[in-house]
Design an enzyme around this catalytic site. Structure first.
Site, PDB file in Angstrom:
ATOM      1  CG  HIS A 194      -1.941   1.049   1.251  1.00 42.17           C
ATOM      2  ND1 HIS A 194      -3.166   0.873   0.655  1.00 42.17           N
ATOM      3  CD2 HIS A 194      -1.963   2.306   1.769  1.00 42.17           C
ATOM      4  CE1 HIS A 194      -3.893   1.963   0.796  1.00 42.17           C
ATOM      5  NE2 HIS A 194      -3.186   2.856   1.467  1.00 42.17           N
ATOM      6  NE  ARG A 240      -9.349  11.054   7.483  1.00 45.34           N
ATOM      7  CZ  ARG A 240      -8.449  10.156   7.092  1.00 45.34           C
ATOM      8  NH1 ARG A 240      -8.829   8.951   6.681  1.00 45.34           N
ATOM      9  NH2 ARG A 240      -7.176  10.429   7.104  1.00 45.34           N
ATOM     10  CG  ASP A 245     -11.125   3.924   4.998  1.00 49.76           C
ATOM     11  OD1 ASP A 245     -10.681   4.840   5.702  1.00 49.76           O
ATOM     12  OD2 ASP A 245     -10.750   3.722   3.834  1.00 49.76           O
ATOM     13  CE  LYS A 269      -7.865   2.059   2.522  1.00 53.20           C
ATOM     14  NZ  LYS A 269      -8.112   3.471   2.587  1.00 53.20           N
ATOM     15  CB  SER A 295      -7.882   5.351   6.768  1.00 57.89           C
ATOM     16  OG  SER A 295      -7.966   5.246   5.383  1.00 57.89           O
TER      17      SER A 295
END
Ligand code: URA
Length: 424
Positions: free
Chosen positions: A82, A168, A161, A187, A183
């Site tokens: 990620h 956000r 999220d 995930k 967040s």
């Protein structure tokens, strides 16, 4: 329990317990807590932070807010990657086939662009026909058949999220270490993988502006991973200038193809080798040095690119059809000197404005536009030499605004490293 008491509690800097956080997430998801109330609570969190227990609890609640993907039918250790988001960051497009070509299965779910940062799914969709929406069984089947798949996150993966992130994005509450950690990790943990490598971007064009904050975020995510017995490694990397030379969906896919053929830009290649070596090392339980040898070999012998072609074909993409605008404007430097700064944040925003059109009920993205840098930080440029190319659609460009993204000086400042640190 009511939301006003909870907002007040956080506003006065008192920690929220599991029941309160669970109440907030479930009632926000079902619409009983309003956007204005949630924004107010999020701002209180941005300002007052969260302790570790709150962070662990919020991650757990968000990861259980939707489906937990079952990847048990995929053989071997599943390693995911990620990025916290950057400009020109096409790393995933290179990493997924590269790591798979070394024998580690990669079942990758990615997202779309956010703010000034690009998104892997938008990039993939610039390949004509590429299907980013595989059903779960097809996704698993493809990974077992060819070693990798790259798809869009399903709507029901950590839906809390998704909803909170969108809010956000509109309320200046993205840049918060606890909110980013929860967040990302909610995930990743819901996506069913065994081990996680996270590229934490640091710099003016990243959500983490300095090394200290990036380290705190990395240490938190490693701790969350440990709690769920998912080995998590964070690599802190430079986002003071765009990664590679190209910014823009099709242009970034083309640069990824160059990199898979071992002709990519130096910084992107170095980052890809670092991340891929870690993924192969933890995926095969071999040393980093042995993993790195395989990674470099597969970039040189064509196996990584072959795997990319297999991946694109498996998901119905046409690798020979990645359209790029033919309307190109070359922008020349007005000064001679060393490039000491490229404002990646501004370039990312200009590119986003060029490629995105908001219509009444849809966001339209033009994948053919973007930038190709001819110079990077540390390079010498002559007056009237091309500094950047712009691939345009029907927009006007503001040449001055683009030139203002470059700082040119008579001497060079200390060069910053690409990889700052690795935290495990
Ligand atoms: N990426 C995410 O997935 N979440 C954040 O909050 C920031 C970056």
């Amino acid at each position: 329990m009511n939301i006003i008491d909870i907002i007040n509690k956080k506003r006065t800097n008192n920690p929220l317990n599991y029941e309160e956080l669970n109440y907030v997430v479930s009632h926000y998801l079902n619409g009983e807590i309003l956007d204005c109330q949630m924004s107010s609570l999020l701002m209180a969190i941005v300002i007052n932070g969260m302790n570790d227990e709150e962070i662990f609890n919020l991650t757990d609640i968000m990861l259980n807010s939707g489906d937990i993907i079952d990847l048990s039918k995929i053989k071997g250790i599943k390693v995911d990657k990620h990025s916290t988001g950057g400009v020109g960051d096409k790393t995933t497009l290179v990493l997924v086939p590269l790591v798979a070509s070394c024998g580690v299965n990669v079942a990758k779910m990615s997202g779309r662009s956010l703010g000034h940062t690009g998104g892997t799914i938008d990039k993939l969709e610039s390949i004509s026909g590429f299907n980013v929406n595989l059903q779960n069984e097809e996704f698993v089947k493809q990974v077992n058949q060819i070693g990798c798949a790259l798809v869009s996150q399903t709507a029901n993966l950590a839906p809390a999220d998704k909803k909170i992130y969108a809010l956000r994005d509109m309320t200046a509450t993205v840049e918060s270490i606890p909110l980013i950690a929860t967040s990302i990790m909610s995930k990743k943990l819901a996506s069913g993988v065994d081990k996680i490598v996270i590229d934490v971007k640091v710099g003016h064009a990243a959500f983490m502006k300095n090394l200290e904050d990036a380290k705190t975020l990395a240490q938190l995510m490693v701790k969350i991973g440990q709690k769920y017995s998912k080995e998590t490694i964070c690599v802190l990397t430079n986002m003071e200038e765009p990664l590679g030379n190209n910014i823009g969906n099709s242009l970034e896919v083309l640069e990824s193809i160059d990199t898979l053929n071992n002709h990519g830009p130096e910084d992107l290649t170095e980052l890809v080798i670092t991340l891929a070596s870690l993924m192969v090392s933890i995926g095969k339980n071999i040393s980093i040095d042995d993993a790195k040898k395989q990674v470099i070999e597969n970039l040189q012998n064509g196996k990584a690119f072959e795997k990319f072609k297999e991946l694109v074909a498996a998901q119905n993409g046409d690798i020979n059809n990645i359209p790029v605008s033919e309307h190109i404007v070359s922008i020349k430097s007005q000064k001679t000197g060393f490039i000491t700064k490229i404002d990646a944040y501004k370039l990312g925003m200009i590119e986003r404005n060029m490629n995105t059109k908001f219509t009444e009920n849809k966001t339209l993205i033009d994948p053919t536009v973007g930038f190709s840098l001819n110079k990077k930080v540390g390079d010498y440029v002559l007056e009237n030499e091309e500094i950047i190319k712009v691939y345009l659609n029907d927009n006007n460009i503001n040449v001055k605004e683009i030139l203002d993204c470059f700082e040119i000086n008579n001497s060079l400042e200390n060069e910053l490293p690409l990889i700052y640190d690795i935290i495990k």
